[in-house]
Design an enzyme around this catalytic site. Sequence first.
Site, PDB file in Angstrom:
ATOM      1  N   HIS A 212     -26.653  32.359 -25.566  1.00  0.00           N
ATOM      2  CA  HIS A 212     -26.373  32.409 -24.047  1.00  0.00           C
ATOM      3  C   HIS A 212     -25.006  31.851 -23.465  1.00  0.00           C
ATOM      4  O   HIS A 212     -24.745  31.942 -22.282  1.00  0.00           O
ATOM      5  CB  HIS A 212     -27.469  31.772 -23.484  1.00  0.00           C
ATOM      6  CG  HIS A 212     -27.591  30.040 -23.544  1.00  0.00           C
ATOM      7  ND1 HIS A 212     -28.122  29.580 -24.749  1.00  0.00           N
ATOM      8  CD2 HIS A 212     -26.887  29.219 -22.752  1.00  0.00           C
ATOM      9  CE1 HIS A 212     -27.899  28.294 -24.728  1.00  0.00           C
ATOM     10  NE2 HIS A 212     -27.425  28.180 -23.618  1.00  0.00           N
TER      11      HIS A 212
HETATM   12  C1  UD1 Z   1     -27.256  26.850 -17.824  1.00  0.00           C
HETATM   13  C2  UD1 Z   1     -26.433  25.999 -18.295  1.00  0.00           C
HETATM   14  C3  UD1 Z   1     -25.956  25.897 -19.745  1.00  0.00           C
HETATM   15  C4  UD1 Z   1     -27.366  25.935 -20.581  1.00  0.00           C
HETATM   16  C5  UD1 Z   1     -28.268  26.914 -20.110  1.00  0.00           C
HETATM   17  C6  UD1 Z   1     -29.526  26.445 -20.834  1.00  0.00           C
HETATM   18  C7  UD1 Z   1     -24.568  25.577 -16.427  1.00  0.00           C
HETATM   19  C8  UD1 Z   1     -23.056  25.801 -16.171  1.00  0.00           C
HETATM   20  N1  UD1 Z   1     -24.982  26.323 -17.743  1.00  0.00           N
HETATM   21  O1  UD1 Z   1     -26.533  28.140 -18.236  1.00  0.00           O
HETATM   22  O2  UD1 Z   1     -25.186  24.826 -20.062  1.00  0.00           O
HETATM   23  O3  UD1 Z   1     -26.845  25.844 -22.120  1.00  0.00           O
HETATM   24  O4  UD1 Z   1     -28.502  26.739 -18.652  1.00  0.00           O
HETATM   25  O5  UD1 Z   1     -30.400  27.295 -20.718  1.00  0.00           O
HETATM   26  O6  UD1 Z   1     -25.251  24.796 -15.995  1.00  0.00           O
HETATM   27  N2  UD1 Z   1     -31.549  33.596 -14.745  1.00  0.00           N
HETATM   28  C9  UD1 Z   1     -32.650  33.887 -14.635  1.00  0.00           C
HETATM   29  N3  UD1 Z   1     -33.826  33.175 -14.527  1.00  0.00           N
HETATM   30  C10 UD1 Z   1     -33.781  31.805 -14.705  1.00  0.00           C
HETATM   31  C11 UD1 Z   1     -32.433  31.197 -14.661  1.00  0.00           C
HETATM   32  C12 UD1 Z   1     -31.156  31.944 -14.701  1.00  0.00           C
HETATM   33  O7  UD1 Z   1     -32.923  35.375 -14.411  1.00  0.00           O
HETATM   34  O8  UD1 Z   1     -34.716  31.011 -14.385  1.00  0.00           O
HETATM   35  C13 UD1 Z   1     -30.398  34.136 -14.873  1.00  0.00           C
HETATM   36  C14 UD1 Z   1     -29.684  34.542 -13.380  1.00  0.00           C
HETATM   37  O9  UD1 Z   1     -29.085  35.902 -13.567  1.00  0.00           O
HETATM   38  C15 UD1 Z   1     -28.420  33.661 -13.471  1.00  0.00           C
HETATM   39  C16 UD1 Z   1     -28.006  33.512 -15.092  1.00  0.00           C
HETATM   40  O10 UD1 Z   1     -29.255  33.655 -15.768  1.00  0.00           O
HETATM   41  O11 UD1 Z   1     -27.244  34.011 -12.901  1.00  0.00           O
HETATM   42  C17 UD1 Z   1     -27.299  32.241 -15.501  1.00  0.00           C
HETATM   43  O12 UD1 Z   1     -27.984  31.195 -15.260  1.00  0.00           O
HETATM   44  P1  UD1 Z   1     -27.350  29.816 -14.834  1.00  0.00           P
HETATM   45  O13 UD1 Z   1     -28.536  28.708 -14.623  1.00  0.00           O
HETATM   46  O14 UD1 Z   1     -26.174  29.838 -13.931  1.00  0.00           O
HETATM   47  O15 UD1 Z   1     -26.730  29.433 -16.261  1.00  0.00           O
HETATM   48  P2  UD1 Z   1     -27.148  29.729 -17.763  1.00  0.00           P
HETATM   49  O16 UD1 Z   1     -26.588  30.641 -18.442  1.00  0.00           O
HETATM   50  O17 UD1 Z   1     -28.794  29.588 -17.775  1.00  0.00           O
HETATM   51  N1  UDP Z   2     -35.603  26.844 -26.206  1.00  0.00           N
HETATM   52  C1  UDP Z   2     -37.135  27.386 -25.902  1.00  0.00           C
HETATM   53  N2  UDP Z   2     -37.258  28.694 -25.842  1.00  0.00           N
HETATM   54  C2  UDP Z   2     -36.229  29.486 -26.191  1.00  0.00           C
HETATM   55  C3  UDP Z   2     -34.966  28.790 -26.403  1.00  0.00           C
HETATM   56  C4  UDP Z   2     -34.506  27.713 -26.337  1.00  0.00           C
HETATM   57  O1  UDP Z   2     -37.889  26.545 -25.571  1.00  0.00           O
HETATM   58  O2  UDP Z   2     -36.285  30.804 -26.264  1.00  0.00           O
HETATM   59  C5  UDP Z   2     -35.634  25.262 -26.218  1.00  0.00           C
HETATM   60  C6  UDP Z   2     -35.213  24.662 -27.213  1.00  0.00           C
HETATM   61  O3  UDP Z   2     -36.259  24.520 -28.386  1.00  0.00           O
HETATM   62  C7  UDP Z   2     -34.413  23.445 -26.901  1.00  0.00           C
HETATM   63  C8  UDP Z   2     -33.882  23.879 -25.512  1.00  0.00           C
HETATM   64  O4  UDP Z   2     -34.765  25.056 -25.091  1.00  0.00           O
HETATM   65  O5  UDP Z   2     -35.374  22.281 -26.665  1.00  0.00           O
HETATM   66  C9  UDP Z   2     -32.437  24.290 -25.449  1.00  0.00           C
HETATM   67  O6  UDP Z   2     -31.957  24.894 -24.301  1.00  0.00           O
HETATM   68  P1  UDP Z   2     -30.873  26.007 -24.519  1.00  0.00           P
HETATM   69  O7  UDP Z   2     -30.704  26.313 -25.741  1.00  0.00           O
HETATM   70  O8  UDP Z   2     -31.337  26.973 -23.225  1.00  0.00           O
HETATM   71  O9  UDP Z   2     -29.803  25.059 -23.618  1.00  0.00           O
HETATM   72  P2  UDP Z   2     -28.688  24.394 -24.453  1.00  0.00           P
HETATM   73  O10 UDP Z   2     -29.145  23.194 -25.300  1.00  0.00           O
HETATM   74  O11 UDP Z   2     -27.661  25.191 -25.211  1.00  0.00           O
HETATM   75  O12 UDP Z   2     -27.867  23.606 -23.361  1.00  0.00           O
END
Ligand code: UD1
Ligand code: UDP
Length: 378
Positions: A212
Amino acid sequence: MRAAGDKRLRIVTVAGARPNFVKVAPISRALEARDQEVILVHTGQHYDERMSHVFFAELGMRAPDHHLQVGSGSHAAQTGKVMTSFEPLVDKLRPDVVVVVGDVNSTLACALVAAKAGPLVAHVEAGLRSRDWAMPEEVNRAATDRVSDYLLASSPDAVENLRAEGYREDQVHLVGNVMVDSLLANLDRARARPTLSGLGLEPGGYGLVTLHRPSNVDDDGAFRQLLEALGRVARRLPLVFPAHPRAQQRAERLGTPPGVRLVPPAGYLDFLALQGGARVVLTDSGGVQEETTVLGVPCLTLRETTERPITVDEGTNRVVGVAPDRIVGAVDAVLEHGVARRRPELWDGKAAERIADVIMAGAGRPSHPRPTDRAAAR
Ligand code: UD1
Ligand code: UDP
């Protein structure tokens, strides 16, 4: 308003995105077990059932006390929206301490608000550095540390980074890894679930993928190259890919190669079960690098850097980059030789207890002069 004579600390814990929920659950629990007043704020950065609600249910968390409903947006829009929604709440609640975790936009936004409004700020997972400033999380990490009073580090390398940046010794506390607290508390329940059989998988008979990071999945060319590498790996080992919403649509549009099975984001327990049963995990996640280390499962990180070098030095992680030949070669090496299993010190399930110890010992003794009581003057 706080009742007269209530001597408890009022502590706001902040969670916004998937990895935050896993970290906040044990911290809130440890503080509540010490009879402190804990107020959980969900910023709403993540909002889908599979990105948010499932974690509350599976981690046994009560519903958030306040939900800021910020949703998605550009970095500035999202960070700004969290700030303008959180500020009046802090002014109203007037907490003693605000606890933020990790490195997402919600972490930085709430730390910035709290640092100016009066409460002490505790940053859990302080000091991690990838030194890659193209990562939005690197900006969030360094800026959050700068405005925090308590810097709660998960590993000695993080402590070293903070020392090198000039933080005072009394601000920095090595407390261990709170994500491991959740993992160890939930592993038996996860293993008892029919997750693998439901997907027709055998333990050790598949690889697990999560991607991601914007640099990997927001660009057709970069993502196509990774999918091609996964396709080559899948000729040896079938792959399951629970796709983050950021990757899902693009993966569907570009098409996944044979042997790479795209599924929706997994709930926490299912994902732990999937990690535990995997022969190898290919990921760009931060938390997954740590969880695989504790589970003893080989992890290949599809990035050029990691902010979690301890998972390489002491755990099961290898940072392999994004070039297809290197990824395929690294999988081959893991399948031939496996990896040694080690677990870093203090990744023992008790990090939240140590965090609570630090907060209880330090609150009321501010580590640097606080701003005048701006909220009360309004
Ligand atoms: C965010 C964090 C990242 C973290 C990740 C964990 C920032 C800058 N990034 O990235 O560090 O690793 O979360 O998962 O804070 N969306 C959905 N449903 C949701 C949430 C998001 O569809 O419930 C989609 C939307 O299109 C959104 C995109 O995902 O624009 C990105 O979501 P966002 O929270 O901005 O960043 P992540 O890539 O999830
Ligand atoms: N995780 C989850 N389902 C998934 C992918 C990740 O429950 O499909 C959990 C994972 O076990 C860990 C956390 O989400 O506890 C990690 O989050 P993510 O990879 O989204 O973010 P990051 O750690 O890179 O910020």
